[in-house]
Design a protein around this motif. Structure first.
Motif, PDB file in Angstrom:
ATOM      1  N   LYS A 172       0.473  -1.269  -0.005  1.00  0.00           N
ATOM      2  CA  LYS A 172      -0.180  -0.347  -0.220  1.00  0.00           C
ATOM      3  C   LYS A 172       0.893   1.223  -0.119  1.00  0.00           C
ATOM      4  CE  LYS A 172      -4.207  -1.471   0.135  1.00  0.00           C
ATOM      5  NZ  LYS A 172      -4.901  -1.590  -1.076  1.00  0.00           N
ATOM      6  N   LEU A 173       2.046   1.354   0.627  1.00  0.00           N
ATOM      7  CA  LEU A 173       2.816   2.488   1.026  1.00  0.00           C
ATOM      8  C   LEU A 173       3.792   2.499  -1.014  1.00  0.00           C
ATOM      9  CD1 LEU A 173       4.362   2.250   4.113  1.00  0.00           C
ATOM     10  CD2 LEU A 173       2.795   3.080   3.762  1.00  0.00           C
ATOM     11  N   ILE A 174       3.890   1.346  -1.370  1.00  0.00           N
ATOM     12  CA  ILE A 174       4.165   1.935  -2.490  1.00  0.00           C
ATOM     13  C   ILE A 174       3.116   2.608  -3.480  1.00  0.00           C
ATOM     14  CG2 ILE A 174       5.104   0.506  -4.712  1.00  0.00           C
ATOM     15  CD1 ILE A 174       6.525  -1.375  -2.709  1.00  0.00           C
ATOM     16  N   ASP A 175       2.534   2.446  -3.407  1.00  0.00           N
ATOM     17  CA  ASP A 175       1.087   2.691  -4.521  1.00  0.00           C
ATOM     18  C   ASP A 175       0.564   4.502  -3.792  1.00  0.00           C
ATOM     19  OD1 ASP A 175       0.187   0.595  -5.323  1.00  0.00           O
ATOM     20  OD2 ASP A 175      -1.116  -0.361  -4.415  1.00  0.00           O
ATOM     21  N   ILE A 176       1.398   4.862  -2.367  1.00  0.00           N
ATOM     22  CA  ILE A 176       0.870   6.265  -2.217  1.00  0.00           C
ATOM     23  C   ILE A 176       1.983   7.264  -2.062  1.00  0.00           C
ATOM     24  CG2 ILE A 176      -0.501   5.018  -1.001  1.00  0.00           C
ATOM     25  CD1 ILE A 176       0.470   5.692   1.466  1.00  0.00           C
ATOM     26  N   SER A 177       3.212   6.683  -2.645  1.00  0.00           N
ATOM     27  CA  SER A 177       4.584   7.178  -2.660  1.00  0.00           C
ATOM     28  C   SER A 177       4.980   6.934  -4.240  1.00  0.00           C
ATOM     29  CB  SER A 177       5.852   6.363  -1.704  1.00  0.00           C
ATOM     30  OG  SER A 177       6.116   5.090  -2.185  1.00  0.00           O
ATOM     31  N   ASN A 179       8.564   7.201  -5.542  1.00  0.00           N
ATOM     32  CA  ASN A 179      10.489   7.907  -5.081  1.00  0.00           C
ATOM     33  C   ASN A 179      10.464   7.431  -3.326  1.00  0.00           C
ATOM     34  OD1 ASN A 179      11.128   7.624  -8.148  1.00  0.00           O
ATOM     35  ND2 ASN A 179      11.197   9.794  -7.716  1.00  0.00           N
ATOM     36  N   ASP A 180       9.683   6.584  -2.962  1.00  0.00           N
ATOM     37  CA  ASP A 180       9.436   6.440  -1.697  1.00  0.00           C
ATOM     38  C   ASP A 180       9.480   7.914  -0.414  1.00  0.00           C
ATOM     39  OD1 ASP A 180       9.913   3.929  -1.490  1.00  0.00           O
ATOM     40  OD2 ASP A 180      12.354   4.203  -2.225  1.00  0.00           O
ATOM     41  N   VAL A 181       8.325   9.055  -1.174  1.00  0.00           N
ATOM     42  CA  VAL A 181       8.355   9.593  -0.590  1.00  0.00           C
ATOM     43  C   VAL A 181       6.681   9.815  -0.723  1.00  0.00           C
ATOM     44  CG1 VAL A 181       8.006  12.245  -1.173  1.00  0.00           C
ATOM     45  CG2 VAL A 181      10.742  10.937  -2.118  1.00  0.00           C
ATOM     46  N   PHE A 182       6.330  10.092   0.719  1.00  0.00           N
ATOM     47  CA  PHE A 182       5.499  10.801   1.115  1.00  0.00           C
ATOM     48  C   PHE A 182       4.701  11.717   1.623  1.00  0.00           C
ATOM     49  CE2 PHE A 182       6.560   6.325   3.033  1.00  0.00           C
ATOM     50  CZ  PHE A 182       6.047   5.503   2.100  1.00  0.00           C
ATOM     51  N   ASP A 183       4.358  12.735  -0.111  1.00  0.00           N
ATOM     52  CA  ASP A 183       4.166  14.251   0.229  1.00  0.00           C
ATOM     53  C   ASP A 183       2.550  14.389   0.387  1.00  0.00           C
ATOM     54  OD1 ASP A 183       3.577  14.208  -2.062  1.00  0.00           O
ATOM     55  OD2 ASP A 183       5.406  14.785  -3.630  1.00  0.00           O
ATOM     56  N   LYS A 184       2.156  15.750   0.477  1.00  0.00           N
ATOM     57  CA  LYS A 184       0.908  16.124   0.284  1.00  0.00           C
ATOM     58  C   LYS A 184       0.034  15.422  -0.783  1.00  0.00           C
ATOM     59  CE  LYS A 184      -1.095  18.945   3.020  1.00  0.00           C
ATOM     60  NZ  LYS A 184      -1.479  20.686   3.434  1.00  0.00           N
ATOM     61  N   GLN A 185       1.246  16.236  -2.341  1.00  0.00           N
ATOM     62  CA  GLN A 185       0.469  16.313  -3.321  1.00  0.00           C
ATOM     63  C   GLN A 185      -0.278  14.481  -3.639  1.00  0.00           C
ATOM     64  OE1 GLN A 185      -0.921  18.969  -5.490  1.00  0.00           O
ATOM     65  NE2 GLN A 185      -1.460  16.317  -6.366  1.00  0.00           N
ATOM     66  N   LEU A 217       5.699  12.844   4.935  1.00  0.00           N
ATOM     67  CA  LEU A 217       5.455  12.190   6.135  1.00  0.00           C
ATOM     68  C   LEU A 217       6.262  10.685   6.217  1.00  0.00           C
ATOM     69  CD1 LEU A 217       0.966  10.787   6.190  1.00  0.00           C
ATOM     70  CD2 LEU A 217       2.830  12.780   7.324  1.00  0.00           C
ATOM     71  N   ASN A 218       7.332   9.888   7.281  1.00  0.00           N
ATOM     72  CA  ASN A 218       7.866   8.892   7.096  1.00  0.00           C
ATOM     73  C   ASN A 218       7.053   7.790   6.880  1.00  0.00           C
ATOM     74  OD1 ASN A 218       7.189   8.488   9.930  1.00  0.00           O
ATOM     75  ND2 ASN A 218       8.231  10.261  10.904  1.00  0.00           N
ATOM     76  N   VAL A 219       7.958   6.948   7.014  1.00  0.00           N
ATOM     77  CA  VAL A 219       7.400   5.181   6.751  1.00  0.00           C
ATOM     78  C   VAL A 219       6.003   5.450   8.173  1.00  0.00           C
ATOM     79  CG1 VAL A 219       7.488   3.171   6.794  1.00  0.00           C
ATOM     80  CG2 VAL A 219       9.532   4.266   5.507  1.00  0.00           C
ATOM     81  N   ALA A 220       6.779   5.312   9.505  1.00  0.00           N
ATOM     82  CA  ALA A 220       5.719   5.317  10.545  1.00  0.00           C
ATOM     83  C   ALA A 220       4.429   6.109  10.288  1.00  0.00           C
ATOM     84  CB  ALA A 220       6.759   5.735  11.373  1.00  0.00           C
TER      85      ALA A 220
END
Length: 365
Positions: A172-177, A179-185, A217-220
């Motif tokens: 799920k995290l792969i889908d929403i990131s 390059n492993d970055v979870f930014d607002k956009q 956001l970080n991974v946690a």
């Protein structure tokens, strides 16, 4: 030949199997009598008043139990109906998160291949803390410090539950990131297409469920959002959503802020040709179900199964639509019956994703 109460043997707490647990010192035994000095006595002629805790540890007069399947027929020497054995366990230890992390590092080295993604360990740690309801504090409560290591090394990291939790969250995290970055956009782009209001994503970055306002956001933190979104009936998840919705810190969910989120849900449903109820109608309906118009955290925790339906109206348009049209509450119960186990939302998601039971069902269909 009948035995008098004076000769009846008292059994230890561990020897008596109770149907379920109540407060360890409830003084509401139906056959208990209160004396002039405010102590409690059983109807048994051999009972003596005194310290309830001391008597509770002493044991239960099992011969007064007429029918173990009917809790209303139980009478105790202590005037307490049920004893929670955990109430007499040793004081719990406070184990800092860093200690749990260190234990996980050791156990991961023993049980996982060297090429395991680094995010796996963080997800495993956060899932452990989430299940322990310790996300909002810097420590977790344990009976013995060694139990954490035992869980992680002998049970957790090799057990299907934690492995499936890690795998489900990781992808799920792969889908929403990007390059492993979870930014607002990135979060906006992914979740808005799936019926999650933009207002929810805004709140996610405002510091109410993270340490301070953030743009990334970080991974946690991203994992916490996945846990809360797909496991909405867990206590930690209910606390998470309460923080999201209690904008002004009132201690209850204010209608004007709920309406903002609900309007976003309605917009999404209209785009796919679905007309939803007005906010006032929805709020009145859920208030009647909850038994109050003041939705506090205590009220929401009282019945997690109902709370899922309530929260979905403000967090997930597609899930809300499913509940209102397909009576998903009944469908999920039937699903659990076929699976042979009552599950919460998170476990059900994992089983649908990984359990072979559903593979066989798809083949048969």
């Amino acid at each position: 030949m009948s035995t008098t109460p004076m000769n009846r043997k008292l059994l230890s707490i561990q020897e008596v199997a109770f149907p379920f647990k109540f407060s360890p010192l409830a003084t509401s035994s139906p056959i208990a009598k209160k004396t002039a000095n405010n102590s409690f006595l059983s109807t048994s002629s051999g009972s003596e008043g005194g310290n309830l805790t001391e008597i509770a540890i002493k044991g239960v007069d099992e011969s007064l139990i007429a029918d173990k399947s009917d809790c209303s027929l139980l009478s105790f020497q202590t005037a307490i109906e049920y004893v929670d054995g955990n109430a007499f366990m040793p004081t719990k230890f406070r184990l800092p998160h860093d200690s749990v992390r260190a234990a996980l590092e050791i156990c991961a080295q023993k049980t996982w291949p060297s090429n395991t993604p680094s995010a796996y360990k963080e997800i495993a740690l956060q899932r452990y803390l989430w299940d322990a309801r310790s996300i909002w504090r810097p420590y977790t409560m344990v009976q013995e410090p060694g139990t954490v290591i035992q869980f992680l090394c002998k049970d957790g990291l090799t057990k299907s539950y934690i492995n499936n939790s890690i795998g489900f969250t990781y992808y799920k995290l792969i889908d929403i990131s990007v390059n492993d970055v979870f930014d607002k956009q990135n979060m906006f782009d992914y979740f808005i297409e799936r019926g999650i209001p933009s207002t929810i994503i805004d709140r996610l970055f405002e510091g109410v469920v993270t340490k301070g306002k953030k743009e990334i956001l970080n991974v946690a933190e991203a994992s916490h959002f996945i846990f809360a979104l797909y496991g909405m009936d867990e206590y930690q998840s209910i606390e998470y959503w309460f923080r999201i919705f209690d904008v002004e810190g009132l201690g209850y969910l204010d209608q004007k802020h709920l309406e903002i989120h609900y309007n976003e849900v309605v917009k999404f449903l209209r785009k796919i040709g679905i007309e939803a109820l007005k906010f006032d109608q929805v709020f009145d309906m859920f208030s009647e179900i909850l038994g109050t118009r003041k939705w506090t955290l205590k009220i929401l925790k009282k019945s997690p199964t109902i709370t899922v339906r309530v929260l979905s109206a403000f967090t997930n348009a597609l899930k809300f639509y499913d509940f209102e049209t397909n009576e998903r509450m009944n469908t999920e119960r039937e699903d659990d019956e076929m699976f042979g186990e009552h599950r919460n939302c998170w476990r059900r998601e994992l089983d649908h994703a990984y359990d072979s039971f559903y593979d066989q069902e798809d083949i048969s269909q």
